[in-house]
Design a protein around this motif. Structure first.
Motif, short mmCIF file in Angstrom:
data_model
loop_
_atom_site.label_atom_id
_atom_site.label_comp_id
_atom_site.label_asym_id
_atom_site.label_seq_id
_atom_site.Cartn_x
_atom_site.Cartn_y
_atom_site.Cartn_z
N ILE A 1 125.10 48.78 134.27
CA ILE A 1 125.97 48.16 133.68
C ILE A 1 126.11 48.95 132.26
O ILE A 1 127.29 49.22 131.71
CB ILE A 1 125.98 46.73 133.37
N ASP A 2 125.04 49.33 131.40
CA ASP A 2 125.08 49.87 130.31
C ASP A 2 125.87 51.19 130.19
O ASP A 2 126.18 51.47 129.20
CB ASP A 2 123.51 50.10 129.81
N ASN A 3 125.81 51.71 131.56
CA ASN A 3 126.36 53.11 131.71
C ASN A 3 127.97 53.20 132.18
O ASN A 3 128.32 54.00 132.64
CB ASN A 3 125.54 54.27 132.73
N LEU A 4 128.43 52.06 132.56
CA LEU A 4 129.70 51.78 132.90
C LEU A 4 130.77 51.78 132.10
O LEU A 4 130.77 51.22 130.94
CB LEU A 4 129.82 50.31 133.54
N ILE A 5 131.63 52.74 132.43
CA ILE A 5 132.87 52.97 131.54
C ILE A 5 134.06 52.75 132.49
O ILE A 5 134.43 53.66 133.50
CB ILE A 5 132.91 54.47 130.96
N LEU A 6 134.71 51.67 132.23
CA LEU A 6 135.73 51.12 133.18
C LEU A 6 136.84 52.06 133.43
O LEU A 6 137.21 52.18 134.54
CB LEU A 6 136.12 49.71 132.91
N GLU A 7 137.42 52.72 132.20
CA GLU A 7 138.42 53.59 132.50
C GLU A 7 138.16 54.86 133.22
O GLU A 7 138.94 55.15 133.99
CB GLU A 7 138.85 53.81 131.05
N GLU A 8 136.93 55.15 133.30
CA GLU A 8 136.59 56.36 134.08
C GLU A 8 136.07 55.93 135.45
O GLU A 8 136.33 56.86 136.41
CB GLU A 8 135.62 57.16 133.31
N TRP B 1 132.92 39.77 123.35
CA TRP B 1 131.93 39.74 122.28
C TRP B 1 132.09 40.31 121.02
O TRP B 1 132.72 41.73 121.29
CB TRP B 1 130.60 40.21 122.90
N GLU B 2 131.71 39.64 120.22
CA GLU B 2 132.00 40.31 118.76
C GLU B 2 131.20 41.84 118.60
O GLU B 2 131.61 42.75 118.08
CB GLU B 2 131.65 39.68 117.55
N ASP B 3 130.14 41.84 119.15
CA ASP B 3 129.39 43.24 119.21
C ASP B 3 129.81 44.41 120.01
O ASP B 3 129.25 45.29 119.93
CB ASP B 3 127.91 42.78 119.07
N LEU B 4 130.77 44.03 120.85
CA LEU B 4 131.33 44.97 121.77
C LEU B 4 131.95 46.04 121.06
O LEU B 4 133.00 45.93 120.18
CB LEU B 4 131.92 44.58 122.96
N GLU B 5 131.74 47.41 121.42
CA GLU B 5 132.71 48.49 120.83
C GLU B 5 133.88 48.80 121.84
O GLU B 5 133.93 48.24 122.88
CB GLU B 5 131.95 49.55 120.88
N PRO B 6 135.00 49.18 121.24
CA PRO B 6 136.06 49.38 122.14
C PRO B 6 135.79 49.89 123.58
O PRO B 6 135.07 51.29 123.52
CB PRO B 6 137.00 50.22 121.40
N GLY B 7 136.15 49.53 124.49
CA GLY B 7 135.83 50.29 125.97
C GLY B 7 134.37 49.90 126.31
O GLY B 7 134.23 50.20 127.62
N GLU B 8 133.70 49.22 125.84
CA GLU B 8 132.26 48.92 126.19
C GLU B 8 132.30 47.56 126.78
O GLU B 8 133.09 46.67 126.47
CB GLU B 8 131.66 48.60 125.18
N VAL B 9 131.58 47.45 128.00
CA VAL B 9 131.60 46.23 128.79
C VAL B 9 130.64 45.40 128.38
O VAL B 9 129.41 45.89 127.86
CB VAL B 9 131.48 46.62 130.44
N ASP B 10 130.65 44.15 128.70
CA ASP B 10 129.39 42.99 128.38
C ASP B 10 128.24 43.00 129.46
O ASP B 10 128.67 43.44 130.74
CB ASP B 10 129.88 41.79 128.03
#
Length: 200
Positions: free
Chosen positions: A128-135, A156-165
Protein backbone atom coordinates in the motif's frame (compact mmCIF):
# COMPACT_ATOMS: atom_id res chain seq x y z
CA UNK A 1 -16.13 -0.03 10.49
CA UNK A 2 -16.88 -3.66 11.35
CA UNK A 3 -13.19 -4.58 11.24
CA UNK A 4 -12.38 -1.73 13.60
CA UNK A 5 -15.06 -2.95 15.98
CA UNK A 6 -13.71 -6.52 15.87
CA UNK A 7 -10.06 -5.57 16.29
CA UNK A 8 -7.93 -4.83 19.34
CA UNK A 9 -6.81 -1.25 19.92
CA UNK A 10 -3.55 -1.47 17.94
CA UNK A 11 -4.37 -4.19 15.42
CA UNK A 12 -1.95 -6.54 13.75
CA UNK A 13 -4.44 -8.45 11.65
CA UNK A 14 -5.43 -9.88 8.30
CA UNK A 15 -8.64 -10.31 6.34
CA UNK A 16 -9.25 -12.99 3.73
CA UNK A 17 -12.16 -12.97 1.28
CA UNK A 18 -12.96 -15.75 -1.17
CA UNK A 19 -15.85 -16.40 -3.52
CA UNK A 20 -17.63 -19.73 -3.77
CA UNK A 21 -16.49 -21.63 -0.68
CA UNK A 22 -17.99 -22.32 2.73
CA UNK A 23 -16.46 -20.76 5.88
CA UNK A 24 -15.40 -24.08 7.40
CA UNK A 25 -13.50 -25.05 4.25
CA UNK A 26 -11.79 -21.64 4.12
CA UNK A 27 -10.64 -22.11 7.71
CA UNK A 28 -9.21 -25.53 6.86
CA UNK A 29 -7.29 -24.09 3.90
CA UNK A 30 -5.83 -21.51 6.29
CA UNK A 31 -4.41 -24.29 8.47
CA UNK A 32 -7.13 -24.81 11.07
CA UNK A 33 -7.82 -28.31 12.34
CA UNK A 34 -11.43 -29.19 11.44
CA UNK A 35 -12.12 -30.53 14.94
CA UNK A 36 -11.27 -27.13 16.46
CA UNK A 37 -13.88 -25.19 14.45
CA UNK A 38 -16.89 -24.13 16.49
CA UNK A 39 -19.86 -21.76 16.23
CA UNK A 40 -19.27 -18.25 17.54
CA UNK A 41 -21.48 -15.74 19.30
CA UNK A 42 -19.64 -12.47 19.65
CA UNK A 43 -19.80 -10.87 23.13
CA UNK A 44 -21.32 -7.47 23.68
CA UNK A 45 -17.97 -5.78 24.25
CA UNK A 46 -14.21 -6.24 24.61
CA UNK A 47 -12.78 -6.53 28.14
CA UNK A 48 -9.89 -4.16 27.33
CA UNK A 49 -8.07 -2.42 24.48
CA UNK A 50 -5.67 -5.33 23.98
CA UNK A 51 -8.35 -7.94 23.29
CA UNK A 52 -10.19 -8.41 20.00
CA UNK A 53 -13.86 -9.33 20.05
CA UNK A 54 -13.19 -12.83 18.60
CA UNK A 55 -10.51 -13.36 21.27
CA UNK A 56 -13.01 -12.33 23.94
CA UNK A 57 -15.54 -14.77 22.47
CA UNK A 58 -13.04 -17.60 22.85
CA UNK A 59 -12.07 -16.48 26.35
CA UNK A 60 -8.30 -16.57 25.89
CA UNK A 61 -5.46 -14.18 26.64
CA UNK A 62 -4.67 -11.86 23.70
CA UNK A 63 -1.48 -12.76 21.85
CA UNK A 64 -1.40 -16.37 23.00
CA UNK A 65 -2.76 -17.57 19.66
CA UNK A 66 -4.61 -16.17 16.66
CA UNK A 67 -8.38 -16.35 16.62
CA UNK A 68 -9.93 -16.74 13.18
CA UNK A 69 -13.53 -15.68 12.67
CA UNK A 70 -15.37 -16.76 9.51
CA UNK A 71 -18.73 -16.09 7.94
CA UNK A 72 -20.43 -15.93 4.57
CA UNK A 73 -22.30 -13.07 2.89
CA UNK A 74 -23.87 -14.08 -0.40
CA UNK A 75 -21.29 -15.86 -2.54
CA UNK A 76 -18.36 -14.52 -0.52
CA UNK A 77 -16.76 -15.93 2.63
CA UNK A 78 -14.58 -13.81 4.89
CA UNK A 79 -12.04 -14.94 7.48
CA UNK A 80 -10.79 -12.37 9.97
CA UNK A 81 -7.49 -13.24 11.69
CA UNK A 82 -7.12 -11.06 14.79
CA UNK A 83 -3.33 -11.59 15.03
CA UNK A 84 -2.32 -11.63 11.36
CA UNK A 85 -0.75 -15.10 11.58
CA UNK A 86 -2.28 -16.12 8.24
CA UNK A 87 -0.95 -14.12 5.32
CA UNK A 88 1.75 -15.91 3.32
CA UNK A 89 0.42 -17.48 0.07
CA UNK A 90 -3.07 -17.57 1.55
CA UNK A 91 -4.86 -15.79 -1.30
CA UNK A 92 -3.42 -18.25 -3.81
CA UNK A 93 -4.45 -21.24 -1.72
CA UNK A 94 -7.97 -19.92 -1.16
CA UNK A 95 -8.45 -19.15 -4.86
CA UNK A 96 -7.82 -22.70 -6.10
CA UNK A 97 -10.26 -24.46 -8.43
CA UNK A 98 -11.34 -21.34 -10.29
CA UNK A 99 -12.14 -19.14 -7.30
CA UNK A 100 -11.35 -15.45 -6.67
CA UNK A 101 -9.71 -14.46 -3.39
CA UNK A 102 -7.84 -11.65 -1.70
CA UNK A 103 -5.84 -11.23 1.50
CA UNK A 104 -5.35 -7.84 3.13
CA UNK A 105 -2.82 -7.38 5.93
CA UNK A 106 -2.34 -4.45 8.30
CA UNK A 107 0.45 -4.60 10.88
CA UNK A 108 0.91 -2.87 14.19
CA UNK A 109 3.63 -0.77 12.49
CA UNK A 110 1.17 0.52 9.89
CA UNK A 111 2.53 -1.64 7.07
CA UNK A 112 -0.24 -2.77 4.73
CA UNK A 113 -0.56 -5.09 1.73
CA UNK A 114 -3.23 -6.65 -0.43
CA UNK A 115 -2.81 -9.82 -2.48
CA UNK A 116 -5.35 -10.70 -5.18
CA UNK A 117 -5.54 -14.22 -6.61
CA UNK A 118 -7.41 -16.05 -9.36
CA UNK A 119 -7.60 -19.80 -9.85
CA UNK A 120 -4.67 -20.58 -7.56
CA UNK A 121 -2.37 -17.83 -8.89
CA UNK A 122 -1.54 -14.61 -7.06
CA UNK A 123 -1.87 -12.03 -9.82
CA UNK A 124 -1.46 -8.82 -7.79
CA UNK A 125 0.68 -8.25 -4.69
CA UNK A 126 0.25 -4.64 -3.65
CA UNK A 127 2.29 -2.82 -1.03
CA UNK A 128 0.00 0.00 0.00
CA UNK A 129 2.85 2.45 0.71
CA UNK A 130 3.94 2.08 -2.92
CA UNK A 131 0.46 2.37 -4.42
CA UNK A 132 -0.16 5.31 -6.75
CA UNK A 133 -3.79 5.03 -7.79
CA UNK A 134 -3.54 7.24 -10.87
CA UNK A 135 -0.79 5.04 -12.28
CA UNK A 136 -1.62 1.61 -10.88
CA UNK A 137 -5.39 1.30 -11.22
CA UNK A 138 -5.42 0.79 -14.98
CA UNK A 139 -3.04 -2.17 -14.74
CA UNK A 140 -5.18 -4.00 -12.19
CA UNK A 141 -7.70 -6.72 -13.11
CA UNK A 142 -11.09 -5.08 -13.62
CA UNK A 143 -12.62 -6.65 -10.51
CA UNK A 144 -9.83 -5.38 -8.29
CA UNK A 145 -9.76 -1.97 -9.93
CA UNK A 146 -13.48 -1.56 -9.20
CA UNK A 147 -12.88 -2.55 -5.57
CA UNK A 148 -10.15 0.08 -5.10
CA UNK A 149 -12.31 2.72 -6.74
CA UNK A 150 -15.14 1.86 -4.35
CA UNK A 151 -12.77 1.91 -1.37
CA UNK A 152 -11.82 5.54 -1.93
CA UNK A 153 -9.14 7.36 0.05
CA UNK A 154 -9.62 8.49 3.64
CA UNK A 155 -9.31 12.20 4.29
CA UNK A 156 -6.38 12.10 6.70
CA UNK A 157 -4.70 15.42 7.40
CA UNK A 158 -1.17 14.08 6.97
CA UNK A 159 -1.74 12.64 3.49
CA UNK A 160 -0.01 14.32 0.57
CA UNK A 161 -1.97 14.88 -2.67
CA UNK A 162 -2.32 11.54 -4.48
CA UNK A 163 -1.18 9.55 -1.43
CA UNK A 164 -3.39 6.71 -0.20
CA UNK A 165 -4.15 5.89 3.42
CA UNK A 166 -2.86 2.65 4.94
CA UNK A 167 -6.35 1.18 5.45
CA UNK A 168 -7.36 1.27 1.79
CA UNK A 169 -6.35 -2.38 1.32
CA UNK A 170 -8.80 -3.54 3.98
CA UNK A 171 -11.57 -1.43 2.45
CA UNK A 172 -10.78 -2.72 -1.04
CA UNK A 173 -10.98 -6.34 0.16
CA UNK A 174 -14.36 -5.56 1.72
CA UNK A 175 -15.54 -3.83 -1.45
CA UNK A 176 -14.41 -6.77 -3.58
CA UNK A 177 -16.55 -9.13 -1.50
CA UNK A 178 -19.49 -6.76 -1.00
CA UNK A 179 -18.89 -6.58 2.74
CA UNK A 180 -20.45 -3.21 3.47
CA UNK A 181 -21.24 -4.29 7.02
CA UNK A 182 -21.72 -3.02 10.53
CA UNK A 183 -20.90 -5.06 13.61
CA UNK A 184 -24.64 -5.66 14.09
CA UNK A 185 -24.76 -7.11 10.57
CA UNK A 186 -21.87 -9.44 11.43
CA UNK A 187 -23.64 -10.57 14.60
CA UNK A 188 -26.61 -11.72 12.48
CA UNK A 189 -24.41 -13.94 10.27
CA UNK A 190 -23.81 -17.56 11.34
CA UNK A 191 -20.19 -17.34 12.45
CA UNK A 192 -17.46 -19.92 12.97
CA UNK A 193 -14.24 -19.46 14.92
CA UNK A 194 -11.06 -21.42 15.60
CA UNK A 195 -7.59 -20.93 17.02
CA UNK A 196 -4.52 -20.93 14.81
CA UNK A 197 -1.00 -21.12 16.24
CA UNK A 198 1.75 -19.15 14.54
CA UNK A 199 3.67 -21.14 11.96
CA UNK A 200 7.02 -22.36 13.22
Amino acid sequence: MWLRDLAAGDPNHSLHVVCGIEPAKALEILGVEPASIRPCDLPDSKPDEFTSLPCAALGIEPGSTAVLLAGRVGEWTFVYDDSGYTFDSTAGALSGYGRTAATSVYTINGEATLTFALDGDEVEDIVIDNLILEEDLLAMPAELRTAFEAAGVAEWEDLEPGEVDSLIGMRAACALAGLALTLDDVRRIPLLMAQRHEAG
